[in-house]
Design a protein around this motif. Structure first.
Motif, PDB file in Angstrom:
ATOM      1  N   ALA A  28       0.814  -1.227   0.057  1.00  0.00           N
ATOM      2  CA  ALA A  28      -0.071   0.179   0.025  1.00  0.00           C
ATOM      3  C   ALA A  28       0.886   1.181  -0.034  1.00  0.00           C
ATOM      4  CB  ALA A  28      -0.968  -0.014   1.206  1.00  0.00           C
ATOM      5  N   ALA A  29       0.600   2.176  -0.818  1.00  0.00           N
ATOM      6  CA  ALA A  29       1.361   3.370  -1.218  1.00  0.00           C
ATOM      7  C   ALA A  29       1.319   4.463  -0.295  1.00  0.00           C
ATOM      8  CB  ALA A  29       1.405   3.659  -2.459  1.00  0.00           C
ATOM      9  N   HIS A  30      -0.186   4.741   0.158  1.00  0.00           N
ATOM     10  CA  HIS A  30      -0.543   5.926   0.656  1.00  0.00           C
ATOM     11  C   HIS A  30       0.226   6.531   1.937  1.00  0.00           C
ATOM     12  CE1 HIS A  30      -2.726   2.838   2.513  1.00  0.00           C
ATOM     13  NE2 HIS A  30      -3.139   3.753   3.635  1.00  0.00           N
ATOM     14  N   CYS A  31       0.431   5.717   2.800  1.00  0.00           N
ATOM     15  CA  CYS A  31       1.292   6.119   3.971  1.00  0.00           C
ATOM     16  C   CYS A  31       2.895   6.495   3.687  1.00  0.00           C
ATOM     17  CB  CYS A  31       1.138   5.032   5.135  1.00  0.00           C
ATOM     18  SG  CYS A  31      -0.190   4.973   5.967  1.00  0.00           S
ATOM     19  N   LEU A  32       3.457   5.708   2.793  1.00  0.00           N
ATOM     20  CA  LEU A  32       4.707   5.664   2.415  1.00  0.00           C
ATOM     21  C   LEU A  32       4.710   7.212   1.467  1.00  0.00           C
ATOM     22  CD1 LEU A  32       7.866   5.220   2.596  1.00  0.00           C
ATOM     23  CD2 LEU A  32       7.318   3.661   0.179  1.00  0.00           C
ATOM     24  N   ASN A  33       3.832   7.571   0.719  1.00  0.00           N
ATOM     25  CA  ASN A  33       3.777   8.651  -0.344  1.00  0.00           C
ATOM     26  C   ASN A  33       3.932   9.830   0.568  1.00  0.00           C
ATOM     27  OD1 ASN A  33       3.473   9.860  -2.975  1.00  0.00           O
ATOM     28  ND2 ASN A  33       1.567  10.558  -1.862  1.00  0.00           N
ATOM     29  N   ASP A  34       2.997   9.815   1.542  1.00  0.00           N
ATOM     30  CA  ASP A  34       2.543  10.853   2.275  1.00  0.00           C
ATOM     31  C   ASP A  34       3.887  11.353   3.172  1.00  0.00           C
ATOM     32  OD1 ASP A  34       0.218  12.661   2.869  1.00  0.00           O
ATOM     33  OD2 ASP A  34       0.840  12.314   5.091  1.00  0.00           O
ATOM     34  N   LEU A  35       4.723  10.167   3.888  1.00  0.00           N
ATOM     35  CA  LEU A  35       5.811  10.471   4.691  1.00  0.00           C
ATOM     36  C   LEU A  35       6.540  11.045   3.874  1.00  0.00           C
ATOM     37  CD1 LEU A  35       5.682   7.106   6.577  1.00  0.00           C
ATOM     38  CD2 LEU A  35       5.518   9.542   7.729  1.00  0.00           C
ATOM     39  N   LEU A  36       7.022  10.554   2.679  1.00  0.00           N
ATOM     40  CA  LEU A  36       8.116  11.064   1.813  1.00  0.00           C
ATOM     41  C   LEU A  36       7.742  12.403   1.176  1.00  0.00           C
ATOM     42  CD1 LEU A  36       9.020   7.592  -0.260  1.00  0.00           C
ATOM     43  CD2 LEU A  36      10.289   8.811   1.613  1.00  0.00           C
ATOM     44  N   PHE A  37       6.494  12.601   0.717  1.00  0.00           N
ATOM     45  CA  PHE A  37       6.117  13.987   0.034  1.00  0.00           C
ATOM     46  C   PHE A  37       6.269  15.144   1.074  1.00  0.00           C
ATOM     47  CE2 PHE A  37       3.079  17.421  -0.494  1.00  0.00           C
ATOM     48  CZ  PHE A  37       3.617  17.778  -1.547  1.00  0.00           C
ATOM     49  N   ARG A  38       5.866  14.814   2.555  1.00  0.00           N
ATOM     50  CA  ARG A  38       6.014  15.715   3.524  1.00  0.00           C
ATOM     51  C   ARG A  38       7.384  16.165   4.087  1.00  0.00           C
ATOM     52  NH1 ARG A  38       0.979  17.397   4.846  1.00  0.00           N
ATOM     53  NH2 ARG A  38      -0.373  15.919   3.656  1.00  0.00           N
ATOM     54  N   GLN A  39       8.297  14.982   3.759  1.00  0.00           N
ATOM     55  CA  GLN A  39       9.652  15.013   4.154  1.00  0.00           C
ATOM     56  C   GLN A  39      10.295  15.715   3.115  1.00  0.00           C
ATOM     57  OE1 GLN A  39      12.572  13.793   2.730  1.00  0.00           O
ATOM     58  NE2 GLN A  39      13.835  14.458   4.388  1.00  0.00           N
ATOM     59  N   ARG A  40       9.929  15.760   1.984  1.00  0.00           N
ATOM     60  CA  ARG A  40      10.827  16.624   0.856  1.00  0.00           C
ATOM     61  C   ARG A  40      10.179  17.967   0.989  1.00  0.00           C
ATOM     62  NH1 ARG A  40      10.563  15.455  -5.479  1.00  0.00           N
ATOM     63  NH2 ARG A  40      12.267  14.084  -4.846  1.00  0.00           N
ATOM     64  N   ALA A  41       8.845  18.127   1.297  1.00  0.00           N
ATOM     65  CA  ALA A  41       8.428  19.525   1.372  1.00  0.00           C
ATOM     66  C   ALA A  41       8.703  20.359   2.480  1.00  0.00           C
ATOM     67  CB  ALA A  41       6.776  19.571   1.404  1.00  0.00           C
ATOM     68  N   GLY A  42       9.389  19.736   3.508  1.00  0.00           N
ATOM     69  CA  GLY A  42      10.054  20.459   4.440  1.00  0.00           C
ATOM     70  C   GLY A  42       9.181  20.375   5.881  1.00  0.00           C
ATOM     71  N   GLN A  43       7.975  19.526   5.781  1.00  0.00           N
ATOM     72  CA  GLN A  43       7.013  19.485   6.865  1.00  0.00           C
ATOM     73  C   GLN A  43       7.312  18.567   7.761  1.00  0.00           C
ATOM     74  OE1 GLN A  43       3.056  19.442   4.894  1.00  0.00           O
ATOM     75  NE2 GLN A  43       3.792  20.815   3.710  1.00  0.00           N
ATOM     76  N   LEU A  44       8.358  17.707   7.704  1.00  0.00           N
ATOM     77  CA  LEU A  44       8.540  16.524   8.432  1.00  0.00           C
ATOM     78  C   LEU A  44      10.178  16.231   8.724  1.00  0.00           C
ATOM     79  CD1 LEU A  44       6.645  14.302   9.834  1.00  0.00           C
ATOM     80  CD2 LEU A  44       7.039  12.820   7.878  1.00  0.00           C
ATOM     81  N   ALA A  45      10.530  16.532   9.983  1.00  0.00           N
ATOM     82  CA  ALA A  45      11.782  16.485  10.165  1.00  0.00           C
ATOM     83  C   ALA A  45      12.217  15.174  10.265  1.00  0.00           C
ATOM     84  CB  ALA A  45      12.203  17.480  11.327  1.00  0.00           C
ATOM     85  N   VAL A  46      12.460  14.294   9.344  1.00  0.00           N
ATOM     86  CA  VAL A  46      12.798  12.869   9.253  1.00  0.00           C
ATOM     87  C   VAL A  46      13.773  12.781   8.192  1.00  0.00           C
ATOM     88  CG1 VAL A  46      10.875  11.852  10.504  1.00  0.00           C
ATOM     89  CG2 VAL A  46      11.178  11.983   8.007  1.00  0.00           C
TER      90      VAL A  46
END
Lengths: 284, 284, 284, 284
Positions: B96-114
């Motif tokens: 399932a892609a949805h959770c991974l996609n959200d984590l990666l998108f937000r990480q790149r967007a600078g919204q998630l400091a991981v």
């Protein structure tokens, strides 16, 4: 062993290092234990806001002695109150029952620490409701300038007579004069039946219907002479769809109005609402 | 003028008077200014929890020197970190892609400091997604006990190799062994596709459909060996109605899953999640 | 046994008795079974709206034959389409990735029946994202009137070349010319990053911060030449508090923007959005 | 010109093509105009559900004549009622006032079409509230098996005496006997103070606190002998955090309880709730 009091302490001052240490030092001096603490530094105004709940056997004088030197050093306004002390509240109403009903029901249920010595209304139709809850009720028509002036004089009189700390416009539907707004500044809360800043002014549900919005809402705000522009305390919305007429929106919106107003009054009564310019700090 | 650092300090200790004053004193000693502060005294466990953000030009050693005597006096665990430092995070995924996609998108967007040095999956189908975001991806089948043991060894190896601070099960769909659960205790977060404690176990959307619930939801929780019983970090729900089939519920629920998991990871990465027995303290 | 097709039929006509019976008669004539049905009589405009989903082995011609006499009798506009047929969709974008990402992710995940033959942008920064999803991408700067005219000509050209049925402004950030708005009337959807009608125009999050609202939101609406005044399709809000800066509001609001826009596009692609004057009928 | 009546017609039958055409034909025969229509085909049970609102000058007999042949042909159960006719409703209560207050307030405000000829309670404390709204009130203790049997006999007697169509358990807190549950099947609604299926049984807020959930809720459901397992009609949740004690959860949850129960009663009174096995169809 002495009884523990539960105190709520709010402070506002220019932001700078050391405030928390200084204030917590005063609490230690008054043998207090901090049970709740919230703070906020406003980037907009450079001011620092803090709300503490403190358990302590000390009396008000002890706190005052501990706090005053700090207040001076930090140019601090502070306010100390007993947690749960009922706030002296005057309610203004008109014909709509839902907001008054919610306030009175929750007051009786012990969920809202207000003491309502009087309801003033420009109609007599809510008299029974007030009486059921044992709250004195007065009404007088407000249909011309003279009656309006008389009504406002009665408000001022009641505020003084009962040491009113908060005036709640529970769908009062009359615009207060600028002079009265000023007099009650920071201690009068209105409920506007729309999601501000959309649909200011009259008939917001009709406006909402015409515009076809998908959510309608309510806004509790401080009363200012700038109508519907006072600092916002709380807002809620509810989903609606195309099938709702303007009059159905009115009924649907009433739930949001009463719970939004009651929430705002509750926070205010618990010293959780502080003013930062045109905005409110809410220490939920 | 020296550069200001932004520090986040979390402390946990038995509750007693004077802690705030002591800690704020240490902050003053380290020339710090408290910009955010939250605290909680647990009536259940008698423990005190605090999270501070502090601006200071001081280095970690200065803070340590200021804090250590206090930590000893109050039997305090403390943790000091730099605000915004990316957390070393290992993501486990399946198809399932949805959770991974959200984590990666937000990480790149600078919204998630991981910082995600690796995605480990039991299927290869999300490889392209990981690669698009420049994240290394490994997959290996997990269809028998031997493969499962090998996969778990790879997890442990990756955790050590990359100094992993958080393991995120982004709809990984495999149950971790009790031993691995224990090893990752307090630093592995799972997303369960129902509103716990309702509908534990497999096929929660099918269960929700059969039961005719009017809201479905998702729960992010710490992984423990007691399946679906770990401390809850965040939950969300969305309204559904009778017309939705079990498979439509799956699609509808995915939004709640991804935003709930991402929110939990975000709070954890910001040191906002503390454990109080079987419950979490979330300093939002 | 012939294959069953799933048809979606929408009709609009002046309201009067007998319409449902007439339309359902035509469905029977085309050997159809109604599986979904929604209707609405607008008290504002006196028009009747209906959306049916029908299972039938009949072809389009059979439906046409059955419907045409009724359409004439009731002065009815009707539209018949195959459920799930991907809508030819042109996306306009700028630099913000969140809306485009959500559209493309859901399209690939099979949750959004659109076919996107082209993304047109006034910046090149989203090229990689489009390419990852295999969608052609073109960009051209729009910094003066001449470039703007050229860009709009390219839009019109692309609409014709690809038989575009829907144009989505996914945070495109440029105002379309009145002429183009008119040309795309009823088939161009914009996402406005505030809860309309509050905070029209530029920088709505800054306005929201200044006003101290407690909820921020997003509004998907049809594009009209009257900026931010087009018929509203969907709105969502999220709670914020005093501690959020204007730039934090931007990040928080993006989730609402993308899910609101995607929802509006999804409903439109499923023939669930009908126009009733300045309002939309949404058959959810 | 004859007066128009507003009728609500609900039908349930095995699903097959032609039902809508047949029913709308009967409506035409009764000179009716369909103003609202909702339908649902259950994939689980193969049954078809429909709810119509119809404007017509015809009387009940005319409708019956038009509907009966169709009802026979399609093995249809149908029910015709006048829109807005107050439903004869018996309310069972105990000591908690919030649900009863909400029902009575909305009934008086004209938002809830119920006629409440009696409130039966196992405590006397809500007598004043009922009397304020002019509703007869009886109480009798239920502390042993004998008293319980007597109370249930009084319920049955009241149901017959007042032609009760709906029994509402407004936080009645007593378990009805299986026999009474069966007798009232499909016309008794209970409010459970948790988000089912989580936290069944006693003290759900205590359970919710212990489990550390981040949302608490309420569930209105039909009463069945299988406690807390009856078909769900409506559910709502509200966000809570770690700082709330079990007793604070109780107070917070009460709002959800009363609005959820009132909503369920409202839908039931408007013939919007139909049963499909263990699930409900809600035509909102």
């Amino acid at each position: 062993m002495p009884t523990l009091n539960h105190w709520v302490l709010t402070i506002v001052c220019p932001d700078r290092p050391g405030i928390v240490h200084a204030v917590s030092g005063a609490v230690v001096e008054a043998s207090g234990n901090i049970t709740e603490s919230q703070q906020f530094s406003s980037a907009d105004t450079g001011r620092f806001f803090m709300r503490l709940q403190v358990e302590s056997a000390a009396d008000r004088e002890t706190f005052r002695t501990a706090l005053e030197p700090i207040a001076e050093r930090y140019t601090m306004e502070w306010r100390l109150d007993v947690v749960g002390r009922p706030l002296k509240t005057l309610v203004l109403a008109s014909t709509a029952a839902h907001c008054l009903n919610d306030l009175l029901f929750r007051q009786r249920a012990g969920q809202l620490a207000v003491d309502i010595p009087l309801v003033l209304a420009n109609h007599g139709s809510l008299r029974d409701l007030a009486q059921f809850y044992g709250v004195p009720f007065e009404s007088a028509p407000v249909t011309n300038a003279e009656q309006k002036a008389a009504f406002e004089r009665r408000i001022i009189e009641a505020v003084e007579e009962h040491d009113i700390e908060l005036v709640v416009l529970a769908r009062y539907m009359q615009i207060l004069s600028p002079k009265l707004c000023e007099r009650l500044a920071g201690r009068a809360i209105n409920i506007h039946h729309s999601f501000l800043p959309g649909f200011k002014g009259a008939n917001p549900y009709r406006q909402a219907h015409a515009r076809g919005v998908k959510l309608i809402g309510a806004t509790a705000h401080f009363v200012t002479s700038d109508l519907d522009e006072g600092p916002i305390i709380e807002q809620n919305v509810v989903r609606v769809d195309h099938s709702r007429s303007a009059s159905e929106l009115v009924a649907i919106g009433q739930d949001e109005e009463s719970r939004t107003l009651t929430q705002a009054v509750k926070w205010f009564s618990e010293d959780r609402v502080l003013l930062d310019g045109a905005r409110t700090i809410i220490f939920r």
